[in-house]
Design a protein around this motif. Structure first.
Motif, PDB file in Angstrom:
ATOM      1  N   GLU A 167     -10.806   4.212 -29.662  1.00 23.59           N
ATOM      2  CA  GLU A 167     -11.056   3.177 -30.667  1.00 23.59           C
ATOM      3  C   GLU A 167     -10.225   3.431 -31.918  1.00 23.59           C
ATOM      4  OE1 GLU A 167     -11.836   0.017 -30.568  1.00 23.59           O
ATOM      5  OE2 GLU A 167     -13.907   0.390 -29.942  1.00 23.59           O
ATOM      6  N   ALA A 168     -10.094   4.708 -32.284  1.00 22.83           N
ATOM      7  CA  ALA A 168      -9.270   5.059 -33.443  1.00 22.83           C
ATOM      8  C   ALA A 168      -7.797   4.726 -33.192  1.00 22.83           C
ATOM      9  CB  ALA A 168      -9.427   6.542 -33.764  1.00 22.83           C
ATOM     10  N   LEU A 169      -7.331   4.973 -31.960  1.00 21.42           N
ATOM     11  CA  LEU A 169      -5.953   4.620 -31.611  1.00 21.42           C
ATOM     12  C   LEU A 169      -5.736   3.112 -31.688  1.00 21.42           C
ATOM     13  CD1 LEU A 169      -5.416   7.070 -28.611  1.00 21.42           C
ATOM     14  CD2 LEU A 169      -4.241   7.148 -30.827  1.00 21.42           C
ATOM     15  N   ASN A 170      -6.791   2.336 -31.416  1.00 19.20           N
ATOM     16  CA  ASN A 170      -6.745   0.879 -31.561  1.00 19.20           C
ATOM     17  C   ASN A 170      -6.738   0.449 -33.017  1.00 19.20           C
ATOM     18  OD1 ASN A 170      -6.714  -0.221 -28.981  1.00 19.20           O
ATOM     19  ND2 ASN A 170      -8.923  -0.156 -28.747  1.00 19.20           N
ATOM     20  N   GLN A 171      -7.108   1.371 -33.903  1.00 16.95           N
ATOM     21  CA  GLN A 171      -7.289   1.089 -35.330  1.00 16.95           C
ATOM     22  C   GLN A 171      -8.389   0.037 -35.550  1.00 16.95           C
ATOM     23  OE1 GLN A 171      -3.074   0.224 -36.365  1.00 16.95           O
ATOM     24  NE2 GLN A 171      -3.116   2.172 -37.476  1.00 16.95           N
ATOM     25  N   LEU A 172      -9.429   0.133 -34.720  1.00 17.80           N
ATOM     26  CA  LEU A 172     -10.531  -0.827 -34.826  1.00 17.80           C
ATOM     27  C   LEU A 172     -11.887  -0.149 -35.054  1.00 17.80           C
ATOM     28  CD1 LEU A 172      -9.452  -3.303 -31.991  1.00 17.80           C
ATOM     29  CD2 LEU A 172      -9.451  -3.736 -34.461  1.00 17.80           C
ATOM     30  N   THR A 173     -11.861   1.121 -35.412  1.00 20.09           N
ATOM     31  CA  THR A 173     -13.108   1.862 -35.617  1.00 20.09           C
ATOM     32  C   THR A 173     -14.028   1.166 -36.608  1.00 20.09           C
ATOM     33  OG1 THR A 173     -11.977   3.945 -35.128  1.00 20.09           O
ATOM     34  CG2 THR A 173     -14.073   4.089 -36.308  1.00 20.09           C
ATOM     35  N   ASP A 174     -13.475   0.634 -37.677  1.00 20.12           N
ATOM     36  CA  ASP A 174     -14.296  -0.008 -38.707  1.00 20.12           C
ATOM     37  C   ASP A 174     -14.551  -1.491 -38.431  1.00 20.12           C
ATOM     38  OD1 ASP A 174     -14.422   2.375 -40.137  1.00 20.12           O
ATOM     39  OD2 ASP A 174     -12.554   1.953 -41.204  1.00 20.12           O
ATOM     40  N   ALA A 175     -13.945  -2.015 -37.380  1.00 18.37           N
ATOM     41  CA  ALA A 175     -14.090  -3.449 -37.082  1.00 18.37           C
ATOM     42  C   ALA A 175     -15.201  -3.734 -36.074  1.00 18.37           C
ATOM     43  CB  ALA A 175     -12.770  -4.008 -36.551  1.00 18.37           C
ATOM     44  N   VAL A 176     -15.629  -2.703 -35.345  1.00 17.85           N
ATOM     45  CA  VAL A 176     -16.696  -2.890 -34.350  1.00 17.85           C
ATOM     46  C   VAL A 176     -18.043  -2.540 -34.963  1.00 17.85           C
ATOM     47  CG1 VAL A 176     -15.263  -2.584 -32.305  1.00 17.85           C
ATOM     48  CG2 VAL A 176     -16.204  -0.563 -33.453  1.00 17.85           C
ATOM     49  N   PRO A 177     -19.127  -3.142 -34.449  1.00 16.62           N
ATOM     50  CA  PRO A 177     -20.442  -2.899 -35.048  1.00 16.62           C
ATOM     51  C   PRO A 177     -20.972  -1.482 -34.835  1.00 16.62           C
ATOM     52  CG  PRO A 177     -20.638  -4.293 -33.094  1.00 16.62           C
ATOM     53  CD  PRO A 177     -19.176  -4.165 -33.382  1.00 16.62           C
ATOM     54  N   PHE A 178     -20.477  -0.817 -33.805  1.00 15.83           N
ATOM     55  CA  PHE A 178     -20.822   0.582 -33.526  1.00 15.83           C
ATOM     56  C   PHE A 178     -19.784   1.113 -32.556  1.00 15.83           C
ATOM     57  CE2 PHE A 178     -22.928  -2.059 -30.400  1.00 15.83           C
ATOM     58  CZ  PHE A 178     -22.737  -1.396 -29.196  1.00 15.83           C
ATOM     59  N   LEU A 179     -19.813   2.407 -32.295  1.00 15.41           N
ATOM     60  CA  LEU A 179     -18.871   3.016 -31.362  1.00 15.41           C
ATOM     61  C   LEU A 179     -19.561   3.279 -30.031  1.00 15.41           C
ATOM     62  CD1 LEU A 179     -17.161   5.525 -33.813  1.00 15.41           C
ATOM     63  CD2 LEU A 179     -16.181   3.406 -32.901  1.00 15.41           C
ATOM     64  N   ALA A 180     -18.914   2.878 -28.946  1.00  8.71           N
ATOM     65  CA  ALA A 180     -19.523   2.991 -27.622  1.00  8.71           C
ATOM     66  C   ALA A 180     -19.904   4.434 -27.288  1.00  8.71           C
ATOM     67  CB  ALA A 180     -18.585   2.425 -26.554  1.00  8.71           C
ATOM     68  N   GLU A 181     -18.986   5.366 -27.535  1.00  6.84           N
ATOM     69  CA  GLU A 181     -19.262   6.771 -27.220  1.00  6.84           C
ATOM     70  C   GLU A 181     -20.501   7.266 -27.960  1.00  6.84           C
ATOM     71  OE1 GLU A 181     -17.365  11.179 -28.154  1.00  6.84           O
ATOM     72  OE2 GLU A 181     -15.968   9.526 -27.803  1.00  6.84           O
ATOM     73  N   ASP A 182     -20.574   6.999 -29.259  1.00 10.29           N
ATOM     74  CA  ASP A 182     -21.715   7.451 -30.050  1.00 10.29           C
ATOM     75  C   ASP A 182     -23.016   6.824 -29.561  1.00 10.29           C
ATOM     76  OD1 ASP A 182     -19.977   8.932 -31.572  1.00 10.29           O
ATOM     77  OD2 ASP A 182     -20.030   7.601 -33.318  1.00 10.29           O
ATOM     78  N   ALA A 183     -22.978   5.541 -29.236  1.00  8.00           N
ATOM     79  CA  ALA A 183     -24.189   4.842 -28.816  1.00  8.00           C
ATOM     80  C   ALA A 183     -24.722   5.385 -27.490  1.00  8.00           C
ATOM     81  CB  ALA A 183     -23.918   3.338 -28.692  1.00  8.00           C
ATOM     82  N   LEU A 184     -23.826   5.699 -26.553  1.00  3.89           N
ATOM     83  CA  LEU A 184     -24.251   6.250 -25.267  1.00  3.89           C
ATOM     84  C   LEU A 184     -24.897   7.623 -25.454  1.00  3.89           C
ATOM     85  CD1 LEU A 184     -21.114   5.277 -23.161  1.00  3.89           C
ATOM     86  CD2 LEU A 184     -23.383   4.251 -22.953  1.00  3.89           C
TER      87      LEU A 184
END
Length: 233
Positions: A167-184
């Motif tokens: 997600e960081a490589l996408n430069q979209l970390t701050d654009a998504v409502p949460f991070l998939a890895e963290d949520a799992l």
């Protein structure tokens, strides 16, 4: 009885809060679908609201399109049946399907975790001994699925999904409502990952997950092996 697969795709066409288009990541649907078709497994498409399924424009970029994507994208019946008129959950009988597959694309971050109707179908398929499978961001659909005791299905289960690094490589970390890895991880799953954008498929009984777009084909292969008990490529 014919083996049948249900592919779940997003209805979300735009990031919330920014002017950026999204939708399903095409190859995550087509690469899995192609494996099903090659092995005589029929496929239907469902989305949380039914109807129109937007395509993430990034997945149509020249470097993202391959022969499989062009084959599906150029098929009028596929575009009409899968992308223009996907099924609503209330049009789906879970008993007709041996597996459910959550395709990704950033759009799913907004509608998959909230869709209890889709989760109920997945729960029913799983309870009957069917497979619950997902790839990339699609794994967030697993967050809504409960087991027979009402707990989250993925507690203690080995799985993977789109990584914080990707997600960081996408430069979209701050654009998504949460991070998939963290949520799992927060939901109690045993999460593992491989290097960014390399194929990684994790099988835990009836649960099969893939890390990223590069893993969609592999999830399909693992699903066919689990369903048919045969070695396929």
């Amino acid at each position: 009885m014919m083996t049948k697969a249900l592919i779940v795709v997003t209805n979300t066409a735009r990031f919330e809060g920014i002017n950026r288009a999204t939708g399903v990541w095409l190859s995550e649907a087509t690469h899995f679908h192609a494996v099903m078709s090659d092995n005589g497994i029929d496929v239907d498409y469902m989305s949380p609201n039914g109807g129109y399924v937007p395509l993430d424009p990034g997945s149509l970029a020249t470097d993202a399109m391959d022969d499989t994507n062009w084959q599906f994208y150029g098929d009028n019946d596929y575009r009409e049946r899968a992308l223009a008129r996907s099924l609503r959950p209330d049009q789906v009988n879970p008993d007709d399907y041996d597996l459910i597959y959550y395709a990704g694309g950033h759009g799913v971050m907004w509608d998959f975790p909230q869709s209890t109707a889709v989760a109920a179908i997945a729960q029913s398929i799983y309870k009957r001994g069917g497979l619950v499978t997902a790839v990339c961001h699609g794994v967030v659909g697993l967050l809504a699925i409960k087991d027979a005791d009402g707990d989250n299905l993925i507690v203690g289960k080995h799985l993977t999904g789109f990584t914080n690094e990707e997600e960081a490589l996408n430069q979209l970390t701050d654009a998504v409502p949460f991070l998939a890895e963290d949520a799992l991880k927060d939901a109690g799953a045993v999460y593992t990952k491989a290097d960014a954008y390399t194929e990684n498929v994790v099988v835990d009984g009836q649960l099969i997950t893939g890390q990223n777009p590069q893993s969609a084909h592999g999830v399909g292969i693992a699903a066919v092996r689990a369903l048919k008990g045969v070695q396929v490529d």
